[in-house]
Design a protein around this motif. Structure first.
Motif, PDB file in Angstrom:
ATOM      1  N   ASP A 109      28.970  70.955  40.154  1.00 25.12           N
ATOM      2  CA  ASP A 109      27.595  71.146  40.611  1.00 25.12           C
ATOM      3  C   ASP A 109      27.542  72.018  41.858  1.00 25.12           C
ATOM      4  O   ASP A 109      26.652  72.863  42.006  1.00 25.12           O
ATOM      5  N   GLN A 110      28.484  71.805  42.770  1.00 23.67           N
ATOM      6  CA  GLN A 110      28.514  72.604  43.994  1.00 23.67           C
ATOM      7  C   GLN A 110      28.827  74.058  43.680  1.00 23.67           C
ATOM      8  O   GLN A 110      28.227  74.981  44.243  1.00 23.67           O
ATOM      9  N   LEU A 111      29.764  74.285  42.768  1.00 25.56           N
ATOM     10  CA  LEU A 111      30.095  75.646  42.351  1.00 25.56           C
ATOM     11  C   LEU A 111      28.874  76.333  41.772  1.00 25.56           C
ATOM     12  O   LEU A 111      28.567  77.493  42.104  1.00 25.56           O
ATOM     13  N   TYR A 112      28.151  75.617  40.920  1.00 26.80           N
ATOM     14  CA  TYR A 112      26.988  76.231  40.267  1.00 26.80           C
ATOM     15  C   TYR A 112      25.904  76.578  41.291  1.00 26.80           C
ATOM     16  O   TYR A 112      25.238  77.608  41.170  1.00 26.80           O
ATOM     17  N   GLN A 113      25.739  75.745  42.300  1.00 22.78           N
ATOM     18  CA  GLN A 113      24.760  76.051  43.340  1.00 22.78           C
ATOM     19  C   GLN A 113      25.178  77.288  44.126  1.00 22.78           C
ATOM     20  O   GLN A 113      24.353  78.150  44.444  1.00 22.78           O
ATOM     21  N   VAL A 114      26.464  77.390  44.432  1.00 23.26           N
ATOM     22  CA  VAL A 114      26.969  78.548  45.164  1.00 23.26           C
ATOM     23  C   VAL A 114      26.816  79.820  44.337  1.00 23.26           C
ATOM     24  O   VAL A 114      26.431  80.876  44.857  1.00 23.26           O
ATOM     25  N   LEU A 115      27.103  79.752  43.051  1.00 22.57           N
ATOM     26  CA  LEU A 115      26.933  80.915  42.184  1.00 22.57           C
ATOM     27  C   LEU A 115      25.487  81.403  42.208  1.00 22.57           C
ATOM     28  O   LEU A 115      25.218  82.609  42.271  1.00 22.57           O
ATOM     29  N   GLU A 170      44.707  83.127  55.951  1.00 23.01           N
ATOM     30  CA  GLU A 170      44.142  81.968  55.264  1.00 23.01           C
ATOM     31  C   GLU A 170      43.377  81.104  56.264  1.00 23.01           C
ATOM     32  O   GLU A 170      43.859  80.828  57.363  1.00 23.01           O
ATOM     33  N   THR A 171      42.191  80.714  55.894  1.00 18.25           N
ATOM     34  CA  THR A 171      41.372  79.852  56.736  1.00 18.25           C
ATOM     35  C   THR A 171      41.218  78.486  56.067  1.00 18.25           C
ATOM     36  O   THR A 171      41.725  78.264  54.964  1.00 18.25           O
ATOM     37  N   HIS A 172      40.492  77.602  56.722  1.00 22.87           N
ATOM     38  CA  HIS A 172      40.288  76.271  56.175  1.00 22.87           C
ATOM     39  C   HIS A 172      39.017  76.166  55.345  1.00 22.87           C
ATOM     40  O   HIS A 172      38.564  75.063  55.020  1.00 22.87           O
ATOM     41  N   ASP A 173      38.437  77.304  54.997  1.00 18.87           N
ATOM     42  CA  ASP A 173      37.254  77.313  54.148  1.00 18.87           C
ATOM     43  C   ASP A 173      37.627  76.963  52.713  1.00 18.87           C
ATOM     44  O   ASP A 173      38.748  77.221  52.258  1.00 18.87           O
ATOM     45  N   ALA A 174      36.667  76.410  51.995  1.00 16.38           N
ATOM     46  CA  ALA A 174      36.897  76.050  50.594  1.00 16.38           C
ATOM     47  C   ALA A 174      36.992  77.294  49.725  1.00 16.38           C
ATOM     48  O   ALA A 174      36.272  78.281  49.934  1.00 16.38           O
ATOM     49  N   ARG A 175      37.887  77.251  48.761  1.00 18.37           N
ATOM     50  CA  ARG A 175      37.929  78.264  47.713  1.00 18.37           C
ATOM     51  C   ARG A 175      36.958  77.837  46.616  1.00 18.37           C
ATOM     52  O   ARG A 175      36.580  76.671  46.527  1.00 18.37           O
ATOM     53  N   TYR A 176      36.584  78.783  45.758  1.00 19.68           N
ATOM     54  CA  TYR A 176      35.678  78.414  44.656  1.00 19.68           C
ATOM     55  C   TYR A 176      36.290  77.318  43.798  1.00 19.68           C
ATOM     56  O   TYR A 176      35.583  76.440  43.297  1.00 19.68           O
ATOM     57  N   ALA A 207      42.622  75.294  39.617  1.00 20.94           N
ATOM     58  CA  ALA A 207      42.348  76.640  39.109  1.00 20.94           C
ATOM     59  C   ALA A 207      41.912  76.588  37.650  1.00 20.94           C
ATOM     60  O   ALA A 207      40.973  77.284  37.239  1.00 20.94           O
ATOM     61  N   ARG A 208      42.596  75.776  36.855  1.00 20.80           N
ATOM     62  CA  ARG A 208      42.219  75.669  35.435  1.00 20.80           C
ATOM     63  C   ARG A 208      40.819  75.059  35.286  1.00 20.80           C
ATOM     64  O   ARG A 208      40.032  75.500  34.443  1.00 20.80           O
ATOM     65  N   THR A 209      40.523  74.049  36.095  1.00 19.57           N
ATOM     66  CA  THR A 209      39.192  73.438  36.030  1.00 19.57           C
ATOM     67  C   THR A 209      38.127  74.452  36.410  1.00 19.57           C
ATOM     68  O   THR A 209      37.061  74.523  35.778  1.00 19.57           O
ATOM     69  N   TRP A 210      38.399  75.246  37.454  1.00 20.42           N
ATOM     70  CA  TRP A 210      37.446  76.287  37.865  1.00 20.42           C
ATOM     71  C   TRP A 210      37.170  77.244  36.716  1.00 20.42           C
ATOM     72  O   TRP A 210      36.010  77.599  36.464  1.00 20.42           O
ATOM     73  N   PHE A 211      38.202  77.668  36.005  1.00 17.17           N
ATOM     74  CA  PHE A 211      38.015  78.630  34.917  1.00 17.17           C
ATOM     75  C   PHE A 211      37.134  78.016  33.827  1.00 17.17           C
ATOM     76  O   PHE A 211      36.237  78.688  33.289  1.00 17.17           O
ATOM     77  N   ASN A 263      34.911  75.661  34.310  1.00 16.91           N
ATOM     78  CA  ASN A 263      33.565  75.515  34.859  1.00 16.91           C
ATOM     79  C   ASN A 263      32.801  76.831  34.878  1.00 16.91           C
ATOM     80  O   ASN A 263      31.622  76.883  34.520  1.00 16.91           O
ATOM     81  N   ILE A 264      33.471  77.903  35.300  1.00 17.35           N
ATOM     82  CA  ILE A 264      32.731  79.158  35.434  1.00 17.35           C
ATOM     83  C   ILE A 264      32.434  79.767  34.065  1.00 17.35           C
ATOM     84  O   ILE A 264      31.361  80.344  33.851  1.00 17.35           O
ATOM     85  N   THR A 265      33.337  79.619  33.119  1.00 17.57           N
ATOM     86  CA  THR A 265      33.024  80.120  31.779  1.00 17.57           C
ATOM     87  C   THR A 265      31.947  79.267  31.121  1.00 17.57           C
ATOM     88  O   THR A 265      31.119  79.791  30.357  1.00 17.57           O
TER      89      THR A 265
END
Length: 640
Positions: A344-350, A332-338, A385-389, A391-393
């Motif tokens: 907005d940041q998630l959508y840019q990364v996608l 495990e690293t200190h990088d951000a998970r999706y 995790a629930r918010t991510w789901f 957002n991505i859907t």
């Protein structure tokens, strides 16, 4: 795939000389098996009116009539193997989530095929990604009776024969099936497990041979529509996969090889699905590591021997990230998970990692993008995790994305990630129940407005790349033999013409824009190595050697010997070619029409390109000592 899903994935190398630990087991399902209400999900018939085969038009997949066919899919896993790699293969405790798949699609021990298919239809999906392992193909041992308790007609069959029966049942029920080579060995994916690459436990030759075998096996079933070449290519202990280096770990080259063999030797109708690289580097702070996904395609994209068959794919899970392996603890690293990213940041990364391929039209890499894996557990309670789901859907719904949920089928009390779970009596629970929190997001995804109907034809724009040898993508030219022995040769796919070149001669651009296929039905071709076809008074590049096509011919290929231009390949047009010519110089700077399509097809190189209403009729280069002897100019002529 991503490198670690709770219960699904193992992680990658944590540091030099150290392997990562396996992930925690899946959270047990908490929904009541008796709760089988169906009101929470708005479903549609999976057997939509569509006509095989499928192909592509720009960012869309279309059927044989040119109508949009959106892949609304799920992964029916099991045939890729469920053994976690330690302990007895016969002990359920050593299978993923305690589910022994016996190397066949999960659930055949618990529910009949008709029941399973009926439930799939209720979800509203129209297609199935069906994983398999290379080991499954070659196994001659029948599955135990316990593996098919609910389907006794499958007793005594090998895993491949059971797979056959599942494919036939799915397609006869109206589903499109995409074959997915998930693993080499029948072992749970995806970490340092002997399945990191297509050739981790076998040769590239054997892998490609197996693909030709599978494509031929189902060639008579038109609803088998795609070949998903390999799942989650990633680092092993010693080395990274790469995209274009030309070595034994070059995923770009291996995918190109298998794709061309499938389309030329087995089934020209299949979509070819090429997933981006899932992981490179060592997941330790201070070491380079990350998830390249589809980013390498921006500079080096695939051109297949059959046009309009390429689909790119990527996987996204909330617990992984652009630079996070998904591990907890070691690795495990200190990088951000999706799931740590804002909407907005998630959508840019996608977009940066995958969707630029489909959103940037008229580039050499433009193709549909299929998110062939994403998912989450029904027992998930974490807010992030629930918010991510959600957002991505939402992104998939708002951007009309092709998708495939992982997984489709599981056992009640074992894998709460599955859309549908079955107990030993065949009772179903899962996302069709009102108690499943995922239903709201799933319902929006399945019912959001989507493009339907006819999709206009889109011109092809394809890159040629001779970085490491020949790139002859015309089957007609291949049939004629080696047209310039000892040189690195590049030829446009059948139906396209060469329209652009890089100054080094390594990269080129092909298209069928404006005219479609210009070539005469005759298989004649001319290899031009000197100036014999330059007419008197027609010196269009004074002081340079000119390789000009004969009158009535146009350019479809070229060759080079090291850095020196070697030959031009010309073919006759079906009709007359007319129009004034012009010289397009590109030895000192780019020379492309304003707003030219095709994008940066020769990254880091000066590029010359004819206009869309032109064809290339010749290449000029210099032989001056000390000067680059790559292409310096194109003769571009107006189409008649």
């Amino acid at each position: 795939m991503p490198t670690l899903r709770f219960g699904k994935y193992l992680t990658l190398a944590a540091a030099a000389l150290l392997l990562l630990a396996t992930a925690p087991g899946a959270v047990a399902a908490t929904s009541d098996p008796a709760d089988s209400t169906r009101g929470a999900i708005a479903t549609t018939a999976a057997a939509e009116t569509w006509k095989a085969p499928l192909s592509t038009r720009g960012r869309y997949i279309v059927d044989a009539d040119g109508n949009r066919f959106r892949l609304k899919s799920a992964n029916w896993d099991g045939a890729q193997g469920s053994w976690t790699g330690s302990g007895s293969k016969d002990d359920p405790a050593n299978q993923h989530a305690g589910q022994n798949s016996y190397g066949i699609p999960l659930g055949l021990d618990r529910a009949t095929l008709p029941q399973l298919l009926d439930d799939f239809h209720r979800l509203g999906i129209n297609s199935i990604r069906l994983p398999f392992s290379n080991e499954m193909i070659h196994s001659t041992t029948p599955v135990p009776d316990a593996a098919v308790t609910a389907n006794p007609g499958l007793r005594g069959r090998t895993p491949l024969q059971v797979y056959d029966a599942v494919v036939a049942a799915l397609t006869q029920s109206g589903f499109a099936v995409i074959l997915n080579n998930h693993t080499n060995t029948s072992r749970w994916c995806c970490g340092v497990d002997g399945n990191e690459r297509w050739n981790s436990s076998q040769s590239t030759q054997q892998w490609a041979d197996d693909w030709v075998f599978m494509a031929r096996r189902y060639a008579g079933d038109p609803r088998v529509v795609g070949a998903d070449l390999y799942n989650e290519v990633r680092r092993d202990v010693l080395d990274d996969p790469n995209w274009g280096l030309g070595d034994a770990h070059d995923w770009y080259a291996a995918a190109q090889l298998a794709a061309d063999r499938i389309l030329s030797e087995a089934n020209r109708n299949l979509l070819i699905v090429i997933e981006g690289i899932n992981w490179t580097g060592i997941p330790v702070d201070g070491f380079a590591h990350g998830r390249p996904t589809l980013t390498p395609a921006r500079n080096l994209s695939h051109t297949l021997v059959a046009a309009h068959k390429l689909v790119y794919s990527a996987h996204f899970y909330g617990y992984t990230g652009p630079n996070h392996s998904g591990a907890t603890g070691i690795g495990e690293t200190h990088d951000a998970r999706y799931q740590d990213l804002g909407r907005d940041q998630l959508y840019q990364v996608l977009n940066d990692q995958a969707f630029f391929v489909s959103s940037e039209a008229n580039q050499h890499f433009t193709a549909p993008v299929w998110i062939s894996e994403f998912g989450i557990g029904s027992g998930e309670t974490g807010t992030a995790a629930r918010t991510w789901f959600g957002n991505i859907t939402d992104y998939f719904a708002d951007h009309d994305v092709d998708f495939a949920y992982w997984p489709l089928v599981g056992w009640e009390g074992h894998d709460d990630w599955s859309l549908l779970r079955y107990d030993t009596s065949g009772n179903r629970s899962g996302i069709l129940d009102q108690s499943d929190w995922r239903g709201t997001a799933w319902n929006r995804l399945m019912t959001a407005p989507t493009r339907t109907g006819a999709v206009d034809a889109v011109p092809s724009r394809n890159m040629l790349a001779t970085d490491h040898g020949d790139y002859v993508q015309s089957l007609r030219v291949r049939a004629s033999g080696d047209w310039n022995s000892g040189a690195s040769k590049a030829t446009c796919p059948d139906g396209e013409r060469l329209i652009g070149l890089g100054h080094s001669g390594v990269r080129a651009l092909c298209t069928d824009v404006s005219t479609g296929d210009l070539r005469s039905p005759a298989d004649t071709q001319t290899v031009v190595t000197d100036e014999r076809h330059v007419p008197s008074g027609g010196d269009w590049a004074s002081g340079y050697t000119k390789l000009q096509c004969p009158s009535g011919n146009f350019l479809i290929g070229y060759s080079r010997r090291g850095g020196r231009t070697s030959a031009a390949l010309c073919v006759p047009a079906a009709g007359s070619l007319a129009g004034a010519g012009r010289t397009v110089w590109f030895d000192r700077s780019d020379n492309r029409p304003a707003g030219a399509a095709g994008g940066d097809f020769a990254n880091g190189d000066y590029k010359g390109q004819c206009a869309d209403d032109e064809y290339a009729a010749g290449i000029a280069f210099t032989t001056r000592f000390g000067a680059s002897q790559g292409p310096a100019a194109l003769l571009c002529r107006k189409l008649g």
